[in-house]
Design an enzyme around this catalytic site. Sequence first.
Site, PDB file in Angstrom:
ATOM      1  N   HIS A 199       0.839  -1.198   0.000  1.00 11.31           N
ATOM      2  CA  HIS A 199       0.000   0.000   0.000  1.00 11.31           C
ATOM      3  C   HIS A 199       0.883   1.261   0.000  1.00 11.31           C
ATOM      4  O   HIS A 199       0.742   2.141  -0.853  1.00 11.31           O
ATOM      5  CB  HIS A 199      -0.913  -0.019   1.237  1.00 11.31           C
ATOM      6  CG  HIS A 199      -1.763   1.203   1.386  1.00 11.31           C
ATOM      7  ND1 HIS A 199      -3.106   1.215   1.080  1.00 11.31           N
ATOM      8  CD2 HIS A 199      -1.466   2.463   1.795  1.00 11.31           C
ATOM      9  CE1 HIS A 199      -3.592   2.423   1.297  1.00 11.31           C
ATOM     10  NE2 HIS A 199      -2.616   3.202   1.736  1.00 11.31           N
ATOM     11  N   GLU A 200       1.794   1.323   0.953  1.00 15.09           N
ATOM     12  CA  GLU A 200       2.633   2.522   1.084  1.00 15.09           C
ATOM     13  C   GLU A 200       3.582   2.665  -0.108  1.00 15.09           C
ATOM     14  O   GLU A 200       3.903   3.778  -0.523  1.00 15.09           O
ATOM     15  CB  GLU A 200       3.408   2.494   2.404  1.00 15.09           C
ATOM     16  CG  GLU A 200       2.525   2.510   3.659  1.00 15.09           C
ATOM     17  CD  GLU A 200       1.562   3.684   3.728  1.00 15.09           C
ATOM     18  OE1 GLU A 200       1.838   4.724   3.110  1.00 15.09           O
ATOM     19  OE2 GLU A 200       0.503   3.551   4.382  1.00 15.09           O
ATOM     20  N   HIS A 212       1.973   4.592  -2.792  1.00 16.18           N
ATOM     21  CA  HIS A 212       2.111   6.049  -2.644  1.00 16.18           C
ATOM     22  C   HIS A 212       3.477   6.507  -3.160  1.00 16.18           C
ATOM     23  O   HIS A 212       3.592   7.528  -3.832  1.00 16.18           O
ATOM     24  CB  HIS A 212       1.977   6.453  -1.176  1.00 16.18           C
ATOM     25  CG  HIS A 212       0.564   6.375  -0.652  1.00 16.18           C
ATOM     26  ND1 HIS A 212      -0.478   7.021  -1.252  1.00 16.18           N
ATOM     27  CD2 HIS A 212       0.037   5.719   0.418  1.00 16.18           C
ATOM     28  CE1 HIS A 212      -1.608   6.772  -0.568  1.00 16.18           C
ATOM     29  NE2 HIS A 212      -1.318   5.977   0.439  1.00 16.18           N
ATOM     30  N   HIS A 243       3.583   6.653  -6.816  1.00 14.83           N
ATOM     31  CA  HIS A 243       2.834   7.825  -7.274  1.00 14.83           C
ATOM     32  C   HIS A 243       3.729   9.066  -7.220  1.00 14.83           C
ATOM     33  O   HIS A 243       3.802   9.838  -8.177  1.00 14.83           O
ATOM     34  CB  HIS A 243       1.593   7.989  -6.393  1.00 14.83           C
ATOM     35  CG  HIS A 243       0.713   9.140  -6.788  1.00 14.83           C
ATOM     36  ND1 HIS A 243      -0.017   9.858  -5.867  1.00 14.83           N
ATOM     37  CD2 HIS A 243       0.455   9.700  -7.988  1.00 14.83           C
ATOM     38  CE1 HIS A 243      -0.683  10.814  -6.499  1.00 14.83           C
ATOM     39  NE2 HIS A 243      -0.423  10.736  -7.782  1.00 14.83           N
TER      40      HIS A 243
HETATM   41 ZN    ZN Z   1      -2.661   5.296   1.895  1.00 15.91          ZN
END
Ligand code: ZN
Length: 364
Positions: free
Chosen positions: A184-185, A188, A191
């Site tokens: 998940h991290e 980021h 991104h």
């Molecule tokens: Zn998040």
Amino acid sequence: MAKTPERALRLLKKLWPVAIARVEEEVAQMQSLADAEAVGIKIAPWDYRYYAEKIRKAKYALDSDELKQYLQLDKLIAAMHFVASELFNFEFTLVPKGQVPVFHEDVKVWAVTNKKSGNFVGLWYLDPFARPGKHSGAWAMEYRSHESFDGEVKSLVSNNCNFIKGTPGQPVLISWSDAKTLFHEFGHALHYLSSNVVYPTLNEGRPDYTEFQSQLLERWLLTSKVTQRYLLHVKTGESLSKELLAKIVNVAKFNQGFETTEYLASAIVDLLYHTSPLSGLDPDSFEREALNTLSMPDEIVMRYRSPHFRHIFTGEDYSAGYYSYIWADVIAADAAAAFAEAPSGYYDRELSKKLVKREFDGKK
Ligand SMILES: [Zn+2]
């Protein structure tokens, strides 16, 4: 992304009947369990977690210690780099110690380059272990954001977690939910690394969009290329069995009626507050009426009641923004479905071009 409260509310209200229908099924399961125990109760909010836990143990049991043997931190990091290379064309090269200053010896740094052009993209820092004085939890952040307003500035991006270091020289094993958080991290981080904005202020993404990147990347943890090549038993080197994989997929469905409904109730009430005239509003009756109109199931209370719902009036970023989690979740589910249906599945090169504009696709 939602643009208007009506659009956000429309999505929540579309999900609502499905969520409460699932609650009905969950309550029926729990009620028959309670009836079998002859305890003479009708399931109430204060029974939900207790009986849900009994159902979890009976139907969704997953031996977390068994699963952990397949989750070696180093292999998971290699898996994330593999996914980034396939999807984003990013190549991660470990920077030798001492070449880039770090604030703690645990922190490792990788140089990220574009696989096709060889161009430098940025640096990725990983600070994996817990230590006294470190913030708890897991998060991604930027030490410096990309921009090209006054010359090209490259991103310095970091992922931070709190794993226990363990014995030196031994692989660090983590839990399934930690592995998911790691992906998940990292979503980021990817991104941030993909930024191609000119103006620095445009790096600040909106919450109902930024969680899309991270929630989507979690899906790659369960792709067969990752499970077969990287989720290997620490002693035998075997990959995860089909049975264990099926259990993981099944567990994800556990208690979703409860979780979605308690969340949606709060998200809807949040939006209703922000679209209602506030003068003379009595929060107690306002909340009661809102839940009545929704036919809130008797067995569940909203996740955050109005008096302790920080999201409602905490500032520009959060207010009326609680919907954004499921908004991003729905887009992530749509995008994941698109990958699942693509000719080469989750590693489809054509589809990944739609996910991120890569250098060789025409970005300068
Ligand atoms: Zn998040």
